[in-house]
Structure formats: C-alpha cells, structure tokens
Enzyme design. Structure first.
Site, mmCIF file in Angstrom:
data_model
loop_
_atom_site.group_PDB
_atom_site.id
_atom_site.type_symbol
_atom_site.label_atom_id
_atom_site.label_comp_id
_atom_site.label_asym_id
_atom_site.label_seq_id
_atom_site.Cartn_x
_atom_site.Cartn_y
_atom_site.Cartn_z
ATOM 1 N N LYS A 1 0.842 -1.195 0.000
ATOM 2 C CA LYS A 1 0.000 0.000 0.000
ATOM 3 C C LYS A 1 0.880 1.249 0.000
ATOM 4 C CE LYS A 1 -3.703 2.309 2.422
ATOM 5 N NZ LYS A 1 -4.592 2.364 3.564
ATOM 6 N N GLU B 1 10.764 -4.764 3.743
ATOM 7 C CA GLU B 1 10.822 -6.174 3.318
ATOM 8 C C GLU B 1 10.430 -6.284 1.840
ATOM 9 O OE1 GLU B 1 9.283 -5.049 6.021
ATOM 10 O OE2 GLU B 1 9.428 -6.443 7.707
ATOM 11 N N GLY C 1 -4.662 -2.267 5.088
ATOM 12 C CA GLY C 1 -3.874 -3.396 4.582
ATOM 13 C C GLY C 1 -4.477 -4.753 4.914
ATOM 14 N N ARG C 2 -4.864 -4.947 6.176
ATOM 15 C CA ARG C 2 -5.313 -6.284 6.591
ATOM 16 C C ARG C 2 -6.715 -6.635 6.100
ATOM 17 N NH1 ARG C 2 -4.132 -3.006 10.736
ATOM 18 N NH2 ARG C 2 -5.747 -2.277 12.174
ATOM 19 N N GLU D 1 -3.955 -7.290 15.007
ATOM 20 C CA GLU D 1 -3.475 -5.953 14.632
ATOM 21 C C GLU D 1 -4.618 -4.940 14.829
ATOM 22 O OE1 GLU D 1 -0.194 -5.684 11.534
ATOM 23 O OE2 GLU D 1 -1.767 -4.606 10.492
ATOM 24 N N HIS E 1 -4.100 -34.338 17.068
ATOM 25 C CA HIS E 1 -2.912 -35.116 17.407
ATOM 26 C C HIS E 1 -1.766 -34.217 17.853
ATOM 27 C CE1 HIS E 1 -4.785 -38.748 15.751
ATOM 28 N NE2 HIS E 1 -5.341 -37.892 14.895
ATOM 29 N N LYS F 1 8.951 -0.832 13.119
ATOM 30 C CA LYS F 1 9.474 -0.515 11.784
ATOM 31 C C LYS F 1 10.469 0.629 11.884
ATOM 32 C CE LYS F 1 5.343 -1.384 8.943
ATOM 33 N NZ LYS F 1 4.368 -0.729 8.086
HETATM 34 O O1 F6P Z 1 2.209 -4.978 9.621
HETATM 35 C C1 F6P Z 1 1.996 -3.611 9.559
HETATM 36 C C2 F6P Z 1 1.501 -3.193 8.213
HETATM 37 O O2 F6P Z 1 1.418 -1.815 8.217
HETATM 38 C C3 F6P Z 1 0.179 -3.861 7.875
HETATM 39 O O3 F6P Z 1 -0.912 -3.207 8.381
HETATM 40 C C4 F6P Z 1 0.247 -3.928 6.401
HETATM 41 O O4 F6P Z 1 -0.644 -4.873 5.929
HETATM 42 C C5 F6P Z 1 1.694 -4.309 6.199
HETATM 43 O O5 F6P Z 1 2.391 -3.578 7.187
HETATM 44 C C6 F6P Z 1 2.255 -4.046 4.826
HETATM 45 O O6 F6P Z 1 2.210 -2.701 4.462
HETATM 46 P P1 F6P Z 1 2.332 -2.252 2.951
HETATM 47 O O7 F6P Z 1 1.202 -2.853 2.199
HETATM 48 O O8 F6P Z 1 2.277 -0.763 2.963
HETATM 49 O O9 F6P Z 1 3.656 -2.736 2.426
#
Ligand code: F6P
Length: 518
Positions: free
Chosen positions: A204, A210, A264-265, A350, A381, A492
């Site tokens: 987003k 990452e 995002g979630r 979250e 199990h 972060k």
């Molecule tokens: O984990 C924190 C977060 O901000 C989430 O809410 C989001 O889904 C994720 O990082 C990834 O963010 P982005 O889509 O901006 O890379």
C-alpha cells in the site's frame, strides 16, 4: 462522524453480566441444556450456506440477553451504520474504513464506486488475459507462475485464499515472497523460469522495507536472466503510491491502486487480491466478492440476536472479559484452510490489540484476544490434549464443510465425524474417579460450530467477511480504535534507525546483542 465513545464497563448490562458471571461460572453447559427450554433455537443462527451453533458455550440465556443489551448500550447499530457509510471511523489516521465498498454493488459515493469499478475491471482484464494466454511473457511463452511480493495484509489474505481455493485453480501456480529472509527468496528464484513468471509487487505504501528489498532482489535477478526492457511484461505493482512503481520500471497500465480508505489487513477484496483472481479466474473471484457482499448485508440488516458476526463477537467478549480467557482457537476441519489462523491473527490482533480507549484513556479491561489454531484432524494429534484436560479454558471455533470437493464421501464422513466428536467430547467430558482419576475429563469446554455446505469461492467470501465484521463488533463494543496499528509502526521505525545509525539509540541489552551480530 466518529464512532460513539462509551466505556463498556460503565454500562448497566456490564455490571449485571459481572454479577451473573459470579453466580454462574461454575455451572456446566449441560445444566443450561437441561434448564433452558429451546436453548438450541436461541443459540443458533443461519445464513445461506452457513449454520452457526453457539449453544455449546458457558452462556446462559440471561447472559446472552445482557450481552445483546450491551450492544444497544454501546450504540452498536449506529456504529455499524458508520462502518458502512464511510464515516471517518479510523480517527487516529483520519480515514474512513471502506473495504466493504470493494465488494459492494451500490456505493453511495460515485467517486468511490467509479474507483472500485475501474480496479475490478483491471483485475478481470489482467487475470483473463493471463489465463487465456493473451498476456504472455517477453518470449511469447504462456505465463505459468505468479509471485506475490508483499507482507502483512499484502500477503496473508492472498496466500490464505489462493490456497483455500486451490481446487478452483485455472492452472497458474502462486508463490509468495514476504519475509526479508534472503535465503528463502533466492531459493525460490532458483526454481522459477523468468520467461513464464509474473511478479506482483504489493505494498500500500510502497515503503515497506521487506517488500522493497525483495522486489529489488527479484528485479536484479530478472534483469540478469532476461533484460531490463522486459520488466514491463513481467512486473505489476499494487499500491496507493503510484509514482514509485514507475521509477521501478513498471508501466502505468500495470499499476493498480489501493485506495487510502482500504486498510492493509482488509485489502484482499480489491487490487491486493489480483493473484487470487489470476489463480481462480475472474468469474470465481466475482463469486468470492458476492459471498462477502451477502454477509455484509446479513450483518447490516439482521437483528443482533441472529446476527452471526454479532453473536460470535459477544461470545468472544464474554470469555475474554468475564472468564478472562486469553486466547481463541480457530480449527477448520479442512486442510485447504490451513492458513486461516495466520490470516485471522493479523486481521484480529493488529486491529484489536489496543489499550487506549476512544476517549484517550488507558483501558482497565481486556481488549483483543490471542488468535491461534490449526486444522482438524491434525490439531487433534497436536494440542487438543491440553484443551480437553489442561487447566486453560480455550474458546474455539470449529469450522467444517458438509460436502467434500471431490467425491470421496466415505473419507469425508471420517473427517466430519471427528469434527463432531471433538465438540461433543469437549462439552461432555468423561467423568472418572478412584484409580481411574487420571482419565477424568471434566468437559464443559466451549466451542462454536460453524457448518458450511461446501468450500466454494462464495462461501469463503462470506466466512472471511463474517470474521471481519466480528472484529469490528468487538472493537466497537470495547471502545477502541480497530483500524490503526501504531505498535507495528514503532518496530518498523527502530529497524530503520538501526540500519542508519547502528546501535546509538538502542537500550543496553539490545546494544550488546547488536555487537554480537557484527
Ligand atoms: O504490519 C503492519 C503493516 O502496516 C500492515 O498493516 C500492512 O498490511 C503491512 O504492514 C504491509 O504494508 P504495505 O502494504 O504498505 O507494504
């Protein structure tokens, strides 16, 4: 308009619930079945292909009525309206929360409606072109693999759904790169043919370290094995930031937007779901959205007593805030739903892992629960022993499907017999004494039964939307903001600091570990 700001513990129903809890917490669920006429009628709800039985809980009819009262006293109805109508309910980020608009047919705002339609049409076109062999790789070969590069909400939903609906696969194989672990990425790249692979960079913000690092690594590998020019055929970006992807070399027509009002979630219903649509086909993706839309209507319009997301949220609050249970288990008797607990962990933890209420006060009651789980029968199990005989009380959702996808009815019967056996055993136990005392199982362990006709795109859409709305209801009643994630943001920014300034701002113990890492 913002959500109402009412401390749940100041409500009359809350005090009555506390009293009732003190009187009833030693009772056995079986006592309720004996003493309450028509308990099953009151403690079940259905919607289309979904049947929810929440009678196997330590909740009396009286407690349930008070929980319904709590919804009213905390203005749940008004809050649900604000959730759907685009009010700025994510106040700390000054945003509305409109992921439901991504699956809605009649959006109030034409601007939003246009944006949703345009994105959906892009998703359809790209997935149809890839599946029909119209959109091919640089060498003219048909695309065989699609790799989603993203993390958190830009990964968990798409991965969970493509795996859950892999029965509906149109042939393209999905892969996911999320972690910043270079070994994993390189190992995956080793097995991929760049000529037949498409990469979707999903972020987003387009600033998540990452995702950007992995995207750069993949780009480098691609240029080395193919060439820079062909990036336009093999890379797609999904982002709210439409400028940075261009610098990366991605063509405008291959950039899909994530609107500001989608968290995002909760984003898998729109452009973030592109990999889902590619893998299951655009028709199935439409059915998936329809299932969610139908659940939204149920949530919006059904009285609280029979409103599935509402009753599940109330059961959760009852155990979390009165029984002080810390966790909730998600147990799907379906191997395709193996990633559902991971997905719900982010969606729920979250969202509701907060400790300041909507008025800015530190809460003195419990908020979000710990979500975990696995699939049945595997989990039987692994950790069910503790659920049956341990000292912890673990509320659990048992999810099962009436019909299998293939035609092995007999083996499917064994799966569903196990599902039913476990909820029954958790409830009934097996009372023993004397020299058999080690075999004593008290029972009286709670469970919700969620029975669905078949694992279809439509039903999965409904199931996910059901949990999303449950999460909203919990946050609404507990008077917290469910749509920000400031805790995650802190981690972060410290990681960035370390990368830029080394250990200068670290505490003593972290600084020592830093030295060892050098
Ligand atoms: O984990 C924190 C977060 O901000 C989430 O809410 C989001 O889904 C994720 O990082 C990834 O963010 P982005 O889509 O901006 O890379």
């Amino acid at each position: 308009m913002s959500l109402s700001k009412k401390n749940p513990t100041n409500q009359k129903s809350w005090s009555s619930l506390e009293k009732l809890y003190n009187q009833e917490n030693n009772l056995h669920i079986n006592d309720y079945f004996k003493s309450e006429k028509n308990r099953l009628e009151k403690f079940t709800a259905s919607f289309d292909d979904l049947y929810v039985d929440f009678s196997k809980n330590r909740i009396s009819k009286e407690a349930f009525d008070l929980l319904i009262e709590l919804c009213k006293e905390t203005d749940l109805k008004e809050n649900i309206d604000k959730y759907f109508n685009g009010s700025t309910i994510n106040e700390t980020e000054n945003r509305s929360v409109l992921h439901t608009a991504l699956r809605s047919k009649n959006n109030d705002s034409t601007e939003i409606s246009e944006e949703v339609k345009n994105t959906l049409s892009k998703i359809r076109t790209i997935s149809d072109e890839i599946n029909n062999g119209v959109r091919v790789g640089h060498s003219g070969e048909k695309i065989e693999n699609v790799v989603n590069i993203g993390i958190g909400g830009s990964h968990l939903g798409p991965e969970m759904v493509t795996e859950a609906l892999s029965f509906y696969s149109q042939g393209i194989k999905p892969y996911f790169i999320s972690n910043i672990d270079p070994d994993y990425t390189e190992n995956l790249l080793k097995s991929l043919n760049p000529d037949t692979t498409i990469f979707i960079i999903v972020s987003k913000t387009f600033t998540t370290i990452e995702t950007l690092e992995n995207a750069r690594k993949v780009r480098k590998w691609f240029v080395k094995n193919v060439n820079e020019e062909s990036i336009k055929n093999h890379f797609i970006a999904v982002s709210n930031n439409t400028e940075d992807p261009k610098e990366f070399g991605i063509e405008s027509k291959n950039i899909l937007s994530i609107p500001e009002w989608v968290g995002g979630r909760f984003s898998l219903w729109g452009s973030v779901g592109l990999i889902i649509s590619i893998c299951i086909g655009s028709k199935n993706f439409d059915d998936f959205l329809s299932g969610a839309r139908e659940m939204d209507l149920h949530f919006k319009e059904t009285p609280f007593e029979k409103n599935i997301p509402v009753v599940l949220a109330l059961v959760s609050i009852w155990y979390n805030n009165f029984y002080k249970c810390e966790t909730e288990a998600i147990l799907a008797y379906n191997q395709f739903l193996g990633k559902l607990p991971d997905y719900l962990q982010q969606a729920s933890m979250e969202s509701n892992g907060k400790s300041i209420d909507r008025e800015g006060n530190k809460v003195d009651y419990q908020t979000g629960t710990i979500i975990w789980g696995s699939t049945g029968t595997n989990a039987q199990h692994a950790f069910f022993q503790l659920m049956h005989q341990g000292t912890k009380l673990i509320p659990a959702d048992f999810i099962a499907f009436k019909e299998p996808l293939f035609d092995d009815i007999e083996q499917h019967k064994i799966l569903t017999a196990n599902f039913l056996a476990q909820t029954n055993a958790l409830l009934a136990g097996n009372i023993k004494s004397g020299n058999e005392i080690q075999k004593n199982i008290d029972g009286n362990k709670p469970s919700n039964t969620i029975l669905i006709n078949k694992l279809t795109p439509n039903n999965l859409g409904s199931l996910i939307a059901m949990y999303e709305s449950k999460i909203f209801v919990v946050g609404s009643i507990l008077n917290i903001y469910s749509f920000d994630q400031w805790g995650v943001e802190l981690g972060k920014s410290i990681a960035k600091q370390i990368l830029n300034n080394g250990k200068s701002k670290l505490d003593e113990s972290s600084s020592k570990t830093y030295d060892r890492l050098q």
